[in-house]
Enzyme design. Structure first.
Site, PDB file in Angstrom:
ATOM      1  N   HIS A  91      -3.625  -5.422  -0.293  1.00  0.00           N
ATOM      2  CA  HIS A  91      -3.229  -5.957   1.011  1.00  0.00           C
ATOM      3  C   HIS A  91      -3.261  -7.478   0.993  1.00  0.00           C
ATOM      4  O   HIS A  91      -4.327  -8.079   1.171  1.00  0.00           O
ATOM      5  CB  HIS A  91      -4.137  -5.411   2.111  1.00  0.00           C
ATOM      6  CG  HIS A  91      -3.845  -4.000   2.469  1.00  0.00           C
ATOM      7  ND1 HIS A  91      -3.173  -3.637   3.616  1.00  0.00           N
ATOM      8  CD2 HIS A  91      -4.112  -2.842   1.805  1.00  0.00           C
ATOM      9  CE1 HIS A  91      -3.043  -2.332   3.655  1.00  0.00           C
ATOM     10  NE2 HIS A  91      -3.600  -1.816   2.573  1.00  0.00           N
ATOM     11  N   GLU A 139      -2.349  -9.446   3.240  1.00  0.00           N
ATOM     12  CA  GLU A 139      -2.614 -10.004   4.571  1.00  0.00           C
ATOM     13  C   GLU A 139      -4.094  -9.975   4.943  1.00  0.00           C
ATOM     14  O   GLU A 139      -4.483 -10.526   5.981  1.00  0.00           O
ATOM     15  CB  GLU A 139      -1.807  -9.240   5.626  1.00  0.00           C
ATOM     16  CG  GLU A 139      -2.394  -7.912   6.075  1.00  0.00           C
ATOM     17  CD  GLU A 139      -2.208  -6.779   5.076  1.00  0.00           C
ATOM     18  OE1 GLU A 139      -2.634  -5.650   5.382  1.00  0.00           O
ATOM     19  OE2 GLU A 139      -1.630  -7.012   4.001  1.00  0.00           O
ATOM     20  N   CYS A 171       0.837  -1.198   0.000  1.00  0.00           N
ATOM     21  CA  CYS A 171       0.000   0.000   0.000  1.00  0.00           C
ATOM     22  C   CYS A 171       0.878   1.258   0.000  1.00  0.00           C
ATOM     23  O   CYS A 171       1.464   1.599  -1.006  1.00  0.00           O
ATOM     24  CB  CYS A 171      -0.974  -0.023   1.176  1.00  0.00           C
ATOM     25  SG  CYS A 171      -2.350   1.122   0.996  1.00  0.00           S
TER      26      CYS A 171
END
Length: 794
Positions: free
Chosen positions: A160, A162, A30
């Site tokens: 993202h 994760e 990001c």
């Protein structure tokens, strides 16, 4: 030069890392992805629209970072960003490797996978958004989502990996690990670095998200048990809840009577909250901790004297809020952690409560005139705030016998609490671990104010009118099992084989503490059993008696509102106190329970209990007195407002609030924030009777996570009703968060419209996006304090 849309969104030290550590593998996510572009002169610009908590399908170039990751269908990732890298500005050293393949979608739930998947999600939404994404890139390839440096082990992705909703995020992280290992081996072979032999474990699931948590460690741990000084005496009362009228409310009113320094963690709707917990001022281990931060810089400057030095008002040695060590000051509480610095100590009863009809107390220095507590007085023990130059806040500690001390906490409240809990560990006996079906056996109960964020790295910008934290160290507890109907009594005490530390401060020897604990268990059981026996021999409320257990002939006054026929709101014990204070209009709460609302759920009967041997509350009170079960709590009364509803005032008028919304939206679009919780305050010149308010609240809006918290004359009275459990700590160190987002107005008069409103809420892209964002944020927070390998999706 790096180009940013605004100067505030600069990525800090990331640019230095990328520029000065060319041989260290880096994966930027990001903002890190944008920093990689900025470090080499590319431009970061505003995206066509902010995208937070939404999914996009991606295509990639086949770069090694995406090994075994499909390109296009199947590769769906979560995005949280308002800015992006302008692909047209990339220098030759940066290679674009990934792009959006269409627009964004809402997160898809399992129930959406069938043939009746809701429109507005998945392919429907993606098809509608595709033209926007293609047009924004300028090259027909979509928005840029991934970069790689051509000569350095530096990579960046805008999405993202994760997130719990990103597919193949595990594969991407594995691939970066393998690329980093390959880089270090190559440097070692070239003689440019040390010889490393990383252990690259195989990854079974490369798609994700992580599954449920594995088994938790054995509980309690040997480290916890070793030297634990506290012991637990407990007693189960099987089936007692079913034999007592009034449910858990009846138990609370019988034992604690809405007194000062009481708490009730209340599961008024027991479908999700199985247990309720309640307590009050307890035994020798009981403590009340009241904490205030020092003044923020702006407020300290506002209170500075002519010489520029901030002044702190010194209180008299007789006041529990004394902030100086005068000649009469004694040593600080021995149970305080060693790093707490003693300021003073005062003995004697707490300050008297303020005069009726007043809020009492002075606002915090630096606050606007009239800034006071929302529901309770501040005329009691009051800690004078410290100037901004002081280190740490002021902690006022009160014991059950009224003895108080004041200390400064140089390392902050949370560090103090951690030290306190470490020194007050409870030895877990096998029988208790087996027979007690809940995990709250005593300990800290209270609230932490928003301004404590100043001790967690955030700005210290505001001074609260209430204490920044109030916590009880509860050593006596009543737990209610709503599913089984059982009641449990628990009492903590210092074991006879424990060390002598803390005995002097507690004022009772170890043998005496155990005797006191067991006496409390016996007396409390006797009171509850006697109440159950008396209840079995008297008619239920409504059969010759009113809701206070009074027959018409025994009412204290024929004109007393408390004994009049019930209405929707006044059928709740104490509701007429609300009506008298102007909070209730036409029998319901204004803007809370309109005439066409659904009847309130009544999970528990509201028949009150009388203490053993006493008369019913209404029968012992004169026409001008409150029932004994509703003692004054230092709050303002609103007797002057009997001719209608006392209006609430908004802190921000409509135009100002709309302007704030626009400012927040601009900050989101500019990349200054990814989530803003914009609130305002509603205040009124007088507060209703808190017990009556809470009775009404739990009747009209029964909630699994409700709470009553009475913090004495120096703190607020909190009446809380929430469907959401923020965090749950289980045995073995398991932490679970279950956030809830989204609300919709009920339509009880039209079941079809009510169902349609629920369905619209369930498929709302905005609500799903916000819920996903909170889940990802909480997983990140848990990952900071948990083992990373077990911070998974429940």
């Amino acid at each position: 030069m790096p180009r940013l849309p605004t100067p505030l969104c600069a990525p800090g030290v990331c640019l230095d890392v990328l520029q000065h550590l060319p041989h260290v593998p880096v994966l930027g996510i990001c903002l890190g992805h944008q920093a990689l572009a900025l470090a080499h002169g590319a431009a970061v610009v505003r995206a066509p629209e902010p995208v937070h908590g939404r999914l996009s399908r991606l295509r990639h170039s086949g770069h090694a970072l995406f090994r075994e990751v499909p390109s296009g269908p199947g590769f769906d990732v979560v995005r949280y960003h308002s800015l992006l890298v302008d692909e047209r500005s990339l220098p030759d050293c940066l290679e674009p490797i990934c792009w959006t393949d269409g627009g964004h979608t809402a997160v898809t739930l399992a129930r959406d996978q069938g043939p009746e998947a809701a429109p507005g999600t998945d392919v429907h939404r993606a098809a509608a958004s595709a033209p926007l994404a293609a047009a924004a890139s300028g090259n027909g390839r979509g928005l840029l989502m991934g970069l790689a440096h051509r000569n350095r082990p530096h990579y960046g992705v805008q999405f993202h990996p994760e997130s719990v909703a990103t597919r193949y995020g595990i594969a991407l992280m594995r691939n970066f690990r393998d690329l980093a290992a390959q880089h270090w081996r190559a440097r070692a072979e070239a003689g440019a670095g040390p010889q490393l032999e990383p252990q690259l474990r195989p990854v079974a699931d490369i798609i994700g998200p992580p599954g449920r948590l594995p088994s938790v460690p054995a509980w309690p741990s040997a480290q916890h048990q070793r030297g634990a000084p506290l012991r637990l005496a407990w007693r189960p009362l099987r089936g007692l809840l079913t034999r007592l009228p009034g449910g858990s409310q009846g138990i609370f009113e019988l034992l604690y009577g809405w007194a000062q320094d009481t708490f009730w963690l209340d599961s008024a709707a027991a479908d999700r909250g199985r247990f309720s917990y309640m307590g009050g001022r307890g035994g020798p281990l009981w403590r009340k901790l009241t904490y205030r931060l020092p003044l923020p810089p702006a407020a300290a400057a506002a209170t500075a004297g002519p010489t520029g030095a901030a002044h702190q008002t010194a209180t008299s040695p007789e006041s529990p809020g004394c902030a100086h060590a005068g000649p009469s000051a004694r040593a600080t509480d021995a149970s305080a952690p060693s790093h707490a610095q003693p300021i003073g100590r005062c003995d004697g009863p707490v300050n008297p409560r303020p005069a009726p009809g007043t809020l009492g107390g002075d606002p915090r220095p630096g606050l606007p005139p009239g800034s006071r507590s929302d529901a309770a007085s501040h005329s009691g023990p009051h800690l004078q705030p410290l100037p901004a130059s002081a280190c740490g806040g002021m902690l006022h500690t009160e014991a059950a016998d009224g003895t108080t001390s004041v200390t400064r906490t140089p390392l902050g409240l949370l560090d103090h609490l951690q030290s306190l809990l470490a020194s007050q560990r409870l030895l877990v006996e096998p029988e208790a671990a087996r027979e007690l079906p809940f995990n709250m056996w005593g300990g800290l109960v209270g609230y932490l104010g928003y301004e404590l964020k100043a001790e967690c790295g955030a700005a210290h910008a505001h001074a609260a009118a209430t204490p920044d934290a109030v916590l009880f160290l509860a050593d006596r507890l009543v737990a209610v099992d709503h599913r089984e109907g059982d009641v449990f009594l628990l009492a903590m005490y210092r074991g006879v084989d424990a060390g002598a530390e803390g005995e002097e401060a507690e004022g009772v020897g170890r043998e005496g503490q155990e005797a006191m604990a067991r006496t409390w268990l016996a007396e409390t059981e006797r009171a509850l059993e006697q109440a159950a026996a008396e209840a079995a021999g008297r008619p239920a409320a409504g059969v010759g008696q009113d809701q206070y257990g009074c027959s018409p002939a025994k009412r204290p006054c024929a004109g007393d509102e408390r004994c009049q026929p019930a209405h929707l709101a006044s059928s709740v014990p104490g509701a007429n106190s609300l009506k008298a204070s102007g909070l209730v209009a036409n029998g319901h709460l204004p803007s809370c329970a309109p005439e066409d609302s659904e009847p309130a759920l009544q999970p528990e009967a509201a028949t009150p209990l009388s203490a053993p041997g006493s008369a019913s509350p209404c029968c012992t009170a004169s026409a001008h007195e409150s029932p004994p079960c509703q003692p004054a709590t230092g709050t303002a009364t609103a007797g002057a407002f009997t001719s209608g509803v006392v209006p609430f005032s908004l802190a921000h008028p409509r135009a100002a609030y709309l302007s704030n919304i626009a400012a927040c939206q601009e900050a989101l679009a500019a990349g200054e924030s990814y989530e803003v919780c914009l609130t305002t305050a509603l205040t009124r010149p007088a507060a209703p009777d808190p017990p009556a308010l809470y009775r009404m609240l739990r009747s009209l809006n029964p909630a699994p996570y409700a709470a009553w918290l009475q913090c004495g004359p120096s703190g607020p009275t909190i009446c809380c009703s929430s469907p959401e459990r923020f965090l749950r700590g289980d045995r073995g160190g398991l932490l679970e968060a279950r956030p809830i987002k989204g609300t919709a107005a009920r339509v009880p008069a039209d079941p079809a419209a009510d169902f349609a409103a629920a369905a619209e809420l369930a498929r709302s892209e905005k609500e799903r996006a916000e819920n996903l964002m909170i889940v990802d944020l909480l997983r990140n927070d848990l990952g900071r304090v948990c083992e990373v390998r077990v911070a998974g999706q429940g």
